[in-house]
Write a protein that holds these residues in place. Structure first.
Motif, short mmCIF file in Angstrom:
data_model
loop_
_atom_site.label_atom_id
_atom_site.label_comp_id
_atom_site.label_asym_id
_atom_site.label_seq_id
_atom_site.Cartn_x
_atom_site.Cartn_y
_atom_site.Cartn_z
N ASN A 157 -10.38 -29.49 13.66
CA ASN A 157 -8.96 -29.82 13.54
C ASN A 157 -8.16 -28.85 14.40
N ALA A 158 -7.75 -29.33 15.58
CA ALA A 158 -7.14 -28.46 16.58
C ALA A 158 -5.72 -28.03 16.20
N LYS A 159 -5.15 -28.65 15.19
CA LYS A 159 -3.75 -28.35 14.85
C LYS A 159 -3.60 -27.03 14.11
N TYR A 160 -4.68 -26.54 13.51
CA TYR A 160 -4.58 -25.36 12.66
C TYR A 160 -5.49 -24.25 13.15
N LYS A 161 -5.04 -23.01 12.96
CA LYS A 161 -5.96 -21.90 13.16
C LYS A 161 -5.89 -20.95 11.96
N LEU A 162 -7.03 -20.30 11.73
CA LEU A 162 -7.14 -19.46 10.54
C LEU A 162 -6.37 -18.15 10.75
N SER A 163 -5.55 -17.79 9.75
CA SER A 163 -4.83 -16.50 9.81
C SER A 163 -5.59 -15.47 8.99
N ALA A 164 -6.12 -15.92 7.87
CA ALA A 164 -6.87 -15.07 6.93
C ALA A 164 -7.66 -16.05 6.07
N PRO A 165 -8.65 -15.59 5.29
CA PRO A 165 -9.41 -16.56 4.50
C PRO A 165 -8.50 -17.46 3.67
N SER A 166 -8.68 -18.76 3.83
CA SER A 166 -7.94 -19.83 3.13
C SER A 166 -6.43 -19.85 3.44
N ILE A 167 -6.03 -19.20 4.55
CA ILE A 167 -4.61 -19.24 4.98
C ILE A 167 -4.58 -19.68 6.45
N TYR A 168 -3.80 -20.71 6.74
CA TYR A 168 -3.78 -21.26 8.09
C TYR A 168 -2.36 -21.28 8.67
N LYS A 169 -2.31 -21.24 10.01
CA LYS A 169 -1.02 -21.50 10.67
C LYS A 169 -1.22 -22.55 11.74
N LEU A 170 -0.13 -23.08 12.27
CA LEU A 170 -0.27 -24.09 13.31
C LEU A 170 -0.74 -23.43 14.59
N SER A 171 -1.62 -24.10 15.34
CA SER A 171 -2.10 -23.45 16.58
C SER A 171 -1.14 -23.73 17.73
#
Ligand SMILES: C[S@@+](CC[C@H](N)C(=O)[O-])C[C@H]1O[C@@H](n2cnc3c(N)ncnc32)[C@H](O)[C@@H]1O
Length: 276
Positions: free
Chosen positions: A262-276
């Motif tokens: 899923n190219a829209k999201y990138k991991l910031s920390a375990p189980s926390i995502y931001k938009l890429s």
């Protein structure tokens, strides 16, 4: 048990489809006995002779009350205050960056809020950690598919067990404590927290996302996507991507993940995502 009270494969398929279409939960074949045990009591209660009759009663009920009973029977509402500890530490460590908001307007969505511990934890966290909280305009939208659980959330009444992991000073600050005639204590969320939270019913699978006019600074969608199959998860993540601001974060449950394709999201920390 009489023959009528066994959920046949054909009846299971009918419920499987109904539950998938209406709640988005894909029930595996081995869940037949679980579904049977969760639905059995309705046969007696509504004096029905078979699960097929129960299915028809649910489908013919225009008020959706029966569908809500089905939702409550199938889903789990397990939740707790300050669940997923690492996420609260992350919020504390990144509070400056996440809430670098010139107009001091914070909008957060707790998207499967269950009995309310999640949105109340968020507002307690902000009151404790956001400097000059009183200068901020903070609103939390707290939604769930289950209207019964929302009634509980709105009341904000908890037991000793529900609050046992919270520090005493937080309990005294944010809960009114009552004792009944048997000496049992109940802990009621103070109005100063409730006034920041709007509770509404919303189905994450069939709901109309175009009703959201503004984007969110944080979205919590924890421990619900796990019930959905991959296409339903992707559809939901697509909707969230349109509702997240550039600096926003999406919090999911520890046992959940966003597929790395899923190219829209990138991991910031375990189980926390931001938009890429
Ligand atoms: C296990 S609780 C999670 C509560 C909270 N987010 C947490 O992590 O502690 C799952 C919640 O998802 C809700 N739910 C299940 N299917 C849903 C759907 N299709 N739309 C909205 N909420 C749903 C259930 O009613 C339940 O309250």
């Amino acid at each position: 048990m009489s023959q009528e009270h066994i959920l046949s494969i054909a009846e299971f398929r009918m419920f499987q489809k109904l539950i998938y279409d209406e709640i988005g939960i894909s029930l595996a074949e081995h869940k037949r006995t679980l579904v049977q045990s969760r639905l059995r009591k309705w046969l007696n209660e509504f004096e029905l002779n078979s699960y097929k009759e129960l299915y028809e009663k649910i489908c013919n009920d225009k008020s959706s009350h029966m569908l809500m009973l089905l939702v409550n029977a199938i889903t789990t509402n397990v939740t707790s205050f300050f669940r997923e500890e690492n996420q609260w530490i992350y919020l504390q460590e990144n509070i400056q960056e996440l809430f670098d908001i010139p107009n001091k307007r914070i909008r957060i969505w707790s998207a499967a809020c269950s009995s309310g511990q999640e949105p109340y934890s968020i507002i307690i966290f902000l009151k404790e950690h956001l400097s000059n909280f009183h200068q901020w305009d903070v609103k939390i939208l707290a939604t769930d598919i289950s209207e019964d659980i929302l009634v509980k959330a709105m009341k904000g009444i908890y037991t000793q067990r529900d609050i046992e992991n919270m520090p005493k000073n937080i309990i005294l600050k944010y809960f009114n404590i009552f004792k009944n005639s048997d000496g049992v204590q109940s802990f009621v969320i103070k109005d100063e927290l409730k006034e920041h939270i709007i509770f509404r019913s919303f189905n994450l699978v069939t709901g109309n996302f175009s009703m959201f006019k503004n984007k969110f600074d944080l979205i919590f969608c924890r421990n619900v996507m796990i019930y959905f199959d991959r296409p339903t998860q992707n559809q939901l993540l697509e909707q969230y991507s349109k509702l997240l601001k550039e600096k926003s974060r999406l919090f999911i449950g520890h046992s959940e993940s966003i597929h790395n394709k899923n190219a829209k999201y990138k991991l910031s920390a375990p189980s926390i995502y931001k938009l890429s």
